[in-house]
Motif scaffolding. Sequence first.
Motif, PDB file in Angstrom:
ATOM      1  N   LEU A   1       0.828  -1.203   0.000  1.00  0.00           N
ATOM      2  CA  LEU A   1       0.000   0.000   0.000  1.00  0.00           C
ATOM      3  C   LEU A   1       0.863   1.254   0.000  1.00  0.00           C
ATOM      4  O   LEU A   1       0.630   2.186  -0.783  1.00  0.00           O
ATOM      5  CB  LEU A   1      -0.935  -0.006   1.212  1.00  0.00           C
ATOM      6  CG  LEU A   1      -1.891   1.170   1.333  1.00  0.00           C
ATOM      7  CD1 LEU A   1      -2.881   1.181   0.177  1.00  0.00           C
ATOM      8  CD2 LEU A   1      -2.628   1.114   2.651  1.00  0.00           C
ATOM      9  N   LEU A   2       1.884   1.277   0.846  1.00  0.00           N
ATOM     10  CA  LEU A   2       2.760   2.452   0.915  1.00  0.00           C
ATOM     11  C   LEU A   2       3.571   2.639  -0.366  1.00  0.00           C
ATOM     12  O   LEU A   2       3.765   3.771  -0.814  1.00  0.00           O
ATOM     13  CB  LEU A   2       3.681   2.348   2.132  1.00  0.00           C
ATOM     14  CG  LEU A   2       2.986   2.453   3.487  1.00  0.00           C
ATOM     15  CD1 LEU A   2       3.992   2.263   4.615  1.00  0.00           C
ATOM     16  CD2 LEU A   2       2.255   3.771   3.632  1.00  0.00           C
ATOM     17  N   ILE A   3       4.034   1.541  -0.945  1.00  0.00           N
ATOM     18  CA  ILE A   3       4.774   1.633  -2.209  1.00  0.00           C
ATOM     19  C   ILE A   3       3.867   2.192  -3.297  1.00  0.00           C
ATOM     20  O   ILE A   3       4.259   3.074  -4.064  1.00  0.00           O
ATOM     21  CB  ILE A   3       5.331   0.252  -2.618  1.00  0.00           C
ATOM     22  CG1 ILE A   3       6.473  -0.152  -1.696  1.00  0.00           C
ATOM     23  CG2 ILE A   3       5.806   0.252  -4.069  1.00  0.00           C
ATOM     24  CD1 ILE A   3       6.913  -1.595  -1.864  1.00  0.00           C
ATOM     25  N   GLY A   4       2.642   1.694  -3.365  1.00  0.00           N
ATOM     26  CA  GLY A   4       1.702   2.174  -4.374  1.00  0.00           C
ATOM     27  C   GLY A   4       1.370   3.643  -4.217  1.00  0.00           C
ATOM     28  O   GLY A   4       1.329   4.390  -5.193  1.00  0.00           O
ATOM     29  N   VAL A   5       1.155   4.085  -2.987  1.00  0.00           N
ATOM     30  CA  VAL A   5       0.819   5.490  -2.739  1.00  0.00           C
ATOM     31  C   VAL A   5       2.012   6.395  -3.037  1.00  0.00           C
ATOM     32  O   VAL A   5       1.865   7.448  -3.685  1.00  0.00           O
ATOM     33  CB  VAL A   5       0.321   5.675  -1.285  1.00  0.00           C
ATOM     34  CG1 VAL A   5       0.232   7.141  -0.924  1.00  0.00           C
ATOM     35  CG2 VAL A   5      -1.022   4.996  -1.099  1.00  0.00           C
TER      36      VAL A   5
END
Length: 121
Positions: A15-19
Motif C-alpha cells: 500500500l505504501l509503495i503504491g501510494v
Amino acid sequence: MSYYEPPYFLLVAGLLIGVACGASFEAVLKQSVQAWAKNRSTRNLANLQGRALFIPFLGICIGICLFLGSGMTIFGFPLSLAFGIAFPLTLLIGALVWWQLGKILMQLQQGGSKALDLDVY
C-alpha cells in the motif's frame, strides 16, 4: 504443525509503495504535460510515456501486486495461488491503464484540454 502468519507487513508495504509511487507518477505527469503545454512543441505527447513516467508506474504496479497477493493470503489463500492470481491480474490491468494513458495523451494533443472535458457528456 507449523503456524502460518499472514503477511500483514507486505500488505502495508504494498500500500505504501503504491501510494508513494502514485504521488511521484502524478508529479512527473503534471510536470511533463505543463512543459508540453507551455512550449506546444512538435514533440509528441505520447512520447511523454518514457522512462521518467514508466518507473513510477512500475512502482505502482509492484505495490498493487504486493497488496493484492498479501491481501488474498490474509483471507486464507495459499501464498503461491494468491500471488499467482495477483501477478497476472496486475500485469493485465497495468497494461490496460498504460495503453489508456497513451490514448488520453493523444486526445489531449489533438484536441487540447477540451477533448478531455467529461462534464459535457
